[in-house]
Design an enzyme around this catalytic site. Sequence first.
Site, PDB file in Angstrom:
ATOM      1  N   HIS A 125       0.883  -1.177   0.000  1.00 19.00           N
ATOM      2  CA  HIS A 125       0.000   0.000   0.000  1.00 19.00           C
ATOM      3  C   HIS A 125       0.918   1.224   0.000  1.00 19.00           C
ATOM      4  CE1 HIS A 125      -2.735   2.985   1.791  1.00 19.00           C
ATOM      5  NE2 HIS A 125      -3.746   2.171   1.525  1.00 19.00           N
ATOM      6  N   ASP A 202       3.404  -4.111   8.136  1.00 18.47           N
ATOM      7  CA  ASP A 202       2.143  -3.395   7.980  1.00 18.47           C
ATOM      8  C   ASP A 202       1.031  -4.415   8.162  1.00 18.47           C
ATOM      9  OD1 ASP A 202      -0.160  -2.208   7.136  1.00 18.47           O
ATOM     10  OD2 ASP A 202       0.608  -1.559   5.185  1.00 18.47           O
ATOM     11  N   GLN A 205      -4.143  -5.019   7.358  1.00 19.62           N
ATOM     12  CA  GLN A 205      -5.139  -5.965   6.834  1.00 19.62           C
ATOM     13  C   GLN A 205      -5.058  -7.341   7.498  1.00 19.62           C
ATOM     14  OE1 GLN A 205      -7.576  -5.136   4.929  1.00 19.62           O
ATOM     15  NE2 GLN A 205      -6.898  -3.237   3.985  1.00 19.62           N
ATOM     16  N   LYS A 228     -10.265  -0.209  10.642  1.00 21.31           N
ATOM     17  CA  LYS A 228     -10.422  -1.429   9.841  1.00 21.31           C
ATOM     18  C   LYS A 228     -10.774  -2.635  10.707  1.00 21.31           C
ATOM     19  CE  LYS A 228      -7.042   0.053   6.369  1.00 21.31           C
ATOM     20  NZ  LYS A 228      -7.809   0.343   5.157  1.00 21.31           N
ATOM     21  N   CYS A 368      -4.752   2.340  -3.662  1.00 21.19           N
ATOM     22  CA  CYS A 368      -3.509   2.879  -3.090  1.00 21.19           C
ATOM     23  C   CYS A 368      -2.336   1.937  -3.297  1.00 21.19           C
ATOM     24  CB  CYS A 368      -3.658   3.206  -1.606  1.00 21.19           C
ATOM     25  SG  CYS A 368      -4.902   4.422  -1.259  1.00 21.19           S
TER      26      CYS A 368
END
Length: 410
Positions: A125, A202, A205, A228, A368
Amino acid sequence: ASGIDVGKIRADFPILQRVLRSGAPLVYLDSAATTQKPLQVLDAERDFYLKHNAAVHRGAHQLAEEATGAYEDARAAVAAFIGSRQEEVVFTKNATEGINLVAYALGNGGWVKAGDRIVVTEMEHHANLVPWQELARRTGATLEWFPLTDEGRLDLSVIDDLITENTAVVALTHQSNVLGTVNPVEVIARRAHAMGARVLVDAAQSVPHRPVDVADLGVDFLVFSGHKMLAPGGIGVLWGRYELLADLPPFLTGGSMIEIVTMEQSTYLPPPQRFEAGVPMTAQAVGLGAAVRYLGELGMDRVKRHEDQLTELALGLLSGIPGVGIIGPSGTDDRGSTVAFSVDGIHPHDVGQVLDDQGVAVRVGHHCARPLMRRYGVPATTRASFYVYNTVEEVEALARGVRAAQKFFA
Ligand code: PMP
């Protein structure tokens, strides 16, 4: 069965009862962008403002003490959720801020220097790419990346050439927000540590969708966003190994993060306070605490199982439609619940429009991740993503909608 009672869950999310302009009931398949919020989270935030609101870590009065308690309880809940120590949890605005914080501090602290290498992947991303481009530019380091296979996985064959002794940082996504791919973070972290590099993951997700234990992953820093994972906007988390956080300089400076201040200079508090300048987003943190309790009660193993079932169904239904091409792994092994696809001859925005007319909310565009789009030769894709509140019927509505788009534009 996953052990998830979706009917019961949906009762906690009044927004899912909405009927849209078109007269269609809402089918919300855009949780990878942001999730809906259960009453438990909204109530926790409201309760904080109704009864306990005050600036944390300041003041001797009872409300200040209660607000501080609520804020620190949220930190404890997050720490328990990811298997960390409390003082390793830094509250940020979102995942983006967490990555910027680490990139800035590593540069400012002299951990990344001219000639060093920063390694990312081609599936990042922009939030986990641009801050590293900037750090490379500021320090004179070089940026390199893992390429991707046609199936949407990292090409690990280059790992020994890519991560070498001059590698200072490896920053990679745990789960792609487009492909759904779950990366072998443990394997990459082992190589990185053997070469003396720091590893940032990261987890924007992954933490919302599967059990994540920071000790198991064996990394140095990990970031995610509350919005999220059922929590309010404006709150995120940076987790870092304490010894590393304790050695890093601050990112933002000001109140709440100092020890001693004179007109000439200042000293800083230990982590996490060092990285939380200013009055924090207290109600949002309280909301995040309620969100991780909600997810913890469902059980992240069950959450993952439920999403795997929906993903498997979606992959099956969509790949059975002639002209639909899925980018990303074709099975649910090491794969999360975002499904990105193209429909031959129809622009993703048109697919999204027809789906919207049927109440099906998906994301269309580059998500993104422009380099990723370029890698697979598409300008944009349509992306459906699932969460605890989604049903089999909603996945079927998605497939019906895609067929309707094909008919409409035939
Ligand atoms: N990384 C990934 C993999 C994401 O999916 C997102 C959000 N789409 C981000 C980072 C950035 O999250 P935020 O905008 O909440 O900072």
